[in-house]
Design a protein around this motif. Structure first.
Motif, short mmCIF file in Angstrom:
data_model
loop_
_atom_site.label_atom_id
_atom_site.label_comp_id
_atom_site.label_asym_id
_atom_site.label_seq_id
_atom_site.Cartn_x
_atom_site.Cartn_y
_atom_site.Cartn_z
N VAL A 107 45.08 43.88 51.71
CA VAL A 107 43.87 44.02 50.89
C VAL A 107 43.48 42.63 50.41
O VAL A 107 44.30 41.87 49.87
CB VAL A 107 44.09 44.96 49.70
CG1 VAL A 107 42.87 44.98 48.78
CG2 VAL A 107 44.39 46.37 50.21
N LEU A 108 42.23 42.31 50.61
CA LEU A 108 41.66 41.04 50.20
C LEU A 108 40.74 41.27 49.01
O LEU A 108 40.00 42.25 48.97
CB LEU A 108 40.85 40.45 51.37
CG LEU A 108 40.04 39.19 51.13
CD1 LEU A 108 40.94 38.04 50.72
CD2 LEU A 108 39.25 38.83 52.37
N GLY A 109 40.82 40.38 48.02
CA GLY A 109 39.87 40.40 46.90
C GLY A 109 40.15 41.39 45.80
O GLY A 109 39.23 41.85 45.14
N SER A 110 41.41 41.73 45.56
CA SER A 110 41.71 42.69 44.50
C SER A 110 41.90 41.99 43.15
O SER A 110 41.88 40.76 43.08
CB SER A 110 42.98 43.47 44.84
OG SER A 110 44.12 42.67 44.63
N ASP A 111 42.11 42.78 42.12
CA ASP A 111 42.38 42.22 40.79
C ASP A 111 43.87 41.95 40.56
O ASP A 111 44.28 41.58 39.47
CB ASP A 111 41.81 43.12 39.69
CG ASP A 111 42.37 44.53 39.72
OD1 ASP A 111 43.32 44.82 40.50
OD2 ASP A 111 41.86 45.38 38.96
N HIS A 118 44.68 34.49 43.67
CA HIS A 118 44.25 35.53 44.61
C HIS A 118 45.17 35.55 45.81
O HIS A 118 45.64 34.52 46.28
CB HIS A 118 42.80 35.29 45.05
CG HIS A 118 41.83 35.45 43.92
ND1 HIS A 118 41.49 36.67 43.40
CD2 HIS A 118 41.16 34.53 43.21
CE1 HIS A 118 40.64 36.50 42.41
NE2 HIS A 118 40.42 35.21 42.26
N LEU A 133 42.85 49.39 47.45
CA LEU A 133 41.54 48.73 47.44
C LEU A 133 40.62 49.37 46.39
O LEU A 133 39.98 48.67 45.60
CB LEU A 133 40.91 48.80 48.83
CG LEU A 133 39.52 48.20 48.95
CD1 LEU A 133 39.48 47.17 50.06
CD2 LEU A 133 38.51 49.30 49.25
N HIS A 136 42.11 48.88 42.72
CA HIS A 136 42.19 47.50 42.24
C HIS A 136 41.00 46.65 42.66
O HIS A 136 41.11 45.42 42.73
CB HIS A 136 43.52 46.86 42.70
CG HIS A 136 44.70 47.50 42.05
ND1 HIS A 136 45.11 47.18 40.78
CD2 HIS A 136 45.53 48.47 42.49
CE1 HIS A 136 46.14 47.92 40.47
NE2 HIS A 136 46.43 48.71 41.48
N GLY A 138 39.35 45.95 45.32
CA GLY A 138 39.43 45.06 46.47
C GLY A 138 38.13 45.03 47.25
O GLY A 138 37.26 45.88 47.07
N ARG A 139 38.02 44.03 48.11
CA ARG A 139 36.81 43.90 48.93
C ARG A 139 36.98 44.44 50.34
O ARG A 139 36.03 44.93 50.93
CB ARG A 139 36.40 42.43 49.02
CG ARG A 139 35.82 41.88 47.74
CD ARG A 139 35.09 40.56 47.95
NE ARG A 139 35.76 39.62 48.80
CZ ARG A 139 36.57 38.64 48.38
NH1 ARG A 139 36.83 38.52 47.10
NH2 ARG A 139 37.13 37.81 49.23
#
Length: 166
Positions: A107-111, A118, A133, A136, A138-139
């Motif tokens: 998963v890319l871009g999560s919190d 990141h 995703l 959290h 995600g993107r």
């Protein structure tokens, strides 16, 4: 029954040793440093990833992001050619079990942040990655092969320590 056990023992003996590696190096030595950023990786057990070249050369990283930076450009960090890499190991975010990094979903871009901000968050199953995703923010869910050097560098901007060349 004894014949079956004896046959199994003989078979295993004749089969020879297990293939090179076949499992991650665990636990990681306390003084093991990430070849990309120089951090002590054992301090971040949840995020440790590994690349194995052979039975003697196992490199540990403080997260998928640095491992992928190395993977895409090993010579930049004192590594051997990418084609020589035998195994890649990451830890499933939920179970913390070692999984084959080439088969994982990320998963890319999560919190959720790793030791250096990141991070690509790894999962053994695509469904788990998709649920994470959503939970959290995600993107994107990606396979190992879909992670590009440009995406890795974008995540690394502003989070680099010193570049460790050997």
């Amino acid at each position: 029954m004894n014949n079956i056990i004896l046959s199994l023992v003989v078979f295993l003996f004749l089969a020879g040793p297990a293939p090179v590696g076949a499992e991650p190096l665990d636990p990681v030595e306390a003084d093991s440093r990430c070849p990309v950023c120089g951090m002590f990786v054992a301090k971040y057990d949840v995020w440790i990833t590994q690349i194995r070249y052979d039975e003697k050369v196992v490199l540990s990283f403080d997260g998928v992001k640095d491992m992928m930076a190395f993977y895409h450009s090993p010579a930049s960090f004192g590594g051997r050619d990418q084609k020589d890499i035998k195994e890649i190991w990451v830890k499933d975010y939920y179970s913390l079990k070692w999984i084959d990094g080439r088969q994982a979903f990320f998963v890319l871009g999560s919190d959720v942040h790793g030791p250096m901000g990141h991070e690509f968050v790894p999962f053994v199953a695509k469904a788990a990655a998709e649920a994470f995703l959503i939970d959290h923010h995600g993107r994107q869910v990606m396979s190992f092969a879909e992670i590009t050097p440009a995406q890795v560098e974008k995540l690394r901007v502003g989070n680099k320590m010193k570049n460790m060349k050997k």
